[in-house]
Design a protein around this motif. Structure first.
Motif, short mmCIF file in Angstrom:
data_model
loop_
_atom_site.label_atom_id
_atom_site.label_comp_id
_atom_site.label_asym_id
_atom_site.label_seq_id
_atom_site.Cartn_x
_atom_site.Cartn_y
_atom_site.Cartn_z
N TYR A 174 1.03 1.23 5.36
CA TYR A 174 1.22 0.52 4.10
C TYR A 174 2.12 -0.69 4.35
N ARG A 179 -3.11 -2.38 1.93
CA ARG A 179 -2.83 -1.93 0.57
C ARG A 179 -3.98 -1.15 -0.06
N GLU A 182 -3.51 1.78 -2.70
CA GLU A 182 -2.91 1.57 -4.01
C GLU A 182 -3.80 2.04 -5.17
N TRP A 262 9.80 -4.96 0.39
CA TRP A 262 8.62 -4.90 -0.48
C TRP A 262 8.07 -3.48 -0.54
N THR A 263 8.00 -2.79 0.60
CA THR A 263 7.50 -1.41 0.60
C THR A 263 8.43 -0.50 -0.20
N ASN A 266 7.98 -0.80 -3.80
CA ASN A 266 6.74 -0.15 -4.23
C ASN A 266 6.78 1.36 -4.05
N LEU A 296 8.46 -10.25 -6.45
CA LEU A 296 7.26 -9.50 -6.11
C LEU A 296 6.00 -10.26 -6.51
N ASP A 300 3.14 -11.62 -3.96
CA ASP A 300 1.74 -11.32 -4.21
C ASP A 300 0.86 -12.57 -4.19
#
Length: 323
Positions: A174, A179, A182, A262-263, A266, A296, A300
């Motif tokens: 991940y 991704r 998700e 970022w991980t 999430n 974020l 993206d």
């Protein structure tokens, strides 16, 4: 280092772990056991407690290395190891008899009498998951294993396994560039209270920005055979890395730290791998980076889902992923 409880267990771990696969020969180029042990010791010193290995990494070498490094410090560490691949990745077995043999071999190599987190590395399509997890559950009853995990399993397999014995962790690749989980898998593990452990949060080092050309990879580096690192894919992916780097500079961090943060944002527990103290310390510092909603959203925009060029494994390896 911040800590968290692994799902459906009482196991407390650091919010960032250390993947040690690359410390074995023939994976990511040259290795040095003494340097690797120093890195593991430094990880313990700065609060990292979760160490991720597998019996097939270096055909036992990786587990032996971790066992050596943890001599006298076993109680400071959470050992996560895996079974299912036979030596040299020749085949996969989830047969109950193989589970019982594999755990004994791992315990011997790790020089310990228990494993904190025991994963099925890949799902065996020939053996019902209920039989495999049933055998793994017996290891918990026997005190040889504390908690169970699955790696690269589909949502339906996770549910079937969890019905036999509580699953604590689902480990999957991940990152900003991987991704696909998700849509279905992440909602499933969240519903079931399973912790998501993210391996390769830097897309095997690509997002770090350290690699600029294919020639930067050693002759025996397995990434040479991965589609993302080849030809036009490599060149196009470098362009995305450079955009990620721009945001990292604004956040006063490195691209690696941004990707790891970022991980975490999430919900994942990342286990970036490294052989060197310098990169270990850099990666761990990502725990202190707070990404706001606008951060974020911007990440993206420059690195949206499916932006990466090339699959994460070769075609024949992709067929081994469950579901």
């Amino acid at each position: 280092m911040q800590q968290r409880i692994l799902g459906n267990s009482n196991i407390l771990v650091s919010s960032i772990g250390l993947g040690i696969m690359g410390m074995s020969p023939g994976i990511y180029g040259e290795t040095n056991d003494e340097q690797s042990i120093q890195t593991i010791h430094r990880a313990l010193d700065i609060g990292v407690t979760m160490f991720d290995t597998a019996d097939v990494y270096g055909n036992g070498h990786n587990e032996k290395l971790l066992g050596r490094a943890l001599q006298g410090r076993r109680e400071q560490a959470i050992i996560a190891t895996k079974f299912s691949y036979t030596p040299n990745y020749e085949s996969i077995s989830g047969h109950p008899d193989y589970v019982k043999k594999a755990v004994e071999d791992s315990l011997r190599r790790l020089n310990t009498d228990y494993i904190d987190l025991y994963y099925q590395h890949r799902v065996d399509p020939q053996i019902p998951i209920e039989e495999t997890v049933g055998a793994m559950a017996d290891l918990v009853k026997a005190g040889k294993v504390r908690a169970l995990g699955l790696s690269e399993a589909s949502a339906s397999t996770i549910r079937r396994a969890h019905a036999v014995h509580p699953i604590s962790v689902l480990e999957s690749e991940y990152s900003l560039w991987s991704r696909d989980i998700e849509e279905e898998i992440l909602p499933t593990v969240r519903e079931l209270g399973i912790t998501h452990v993210a391996y390769s949060p830097l897309s095997r080092g690509f997002i770090s920005g350290e690699l600029r050309t294919f020639e930067d990879l050693a002759a025996d580096d397995l990434r040479r055979w991965m589609p993302r690192f080849q030809g036009d894919n490599f060149r196009k992916n470098i362009e995305v890395v450079d955009k990620i780097k721009e945001i990292a500079i604004e956040k006063n961090c490195t691209p690696s730290q941004l990707a790891i943060a970022w991980t975490i944002a999430n919900g994942a527990l990342p286990i970036p791998g490294t052989k060197r103290i310098k990169y270990l310390e850099e990666n761990v510092a990502a725990a202190d980076i707070l990404l706001m909603k606008e951060d974020l959203e911007r990440i993206d925009q420059v690195s949206p889902k499916n932006v990466v060029h090339g699959t994460r494994y070769m075609k024949e390896q992709m067929t081994l992923l469950d579901g």
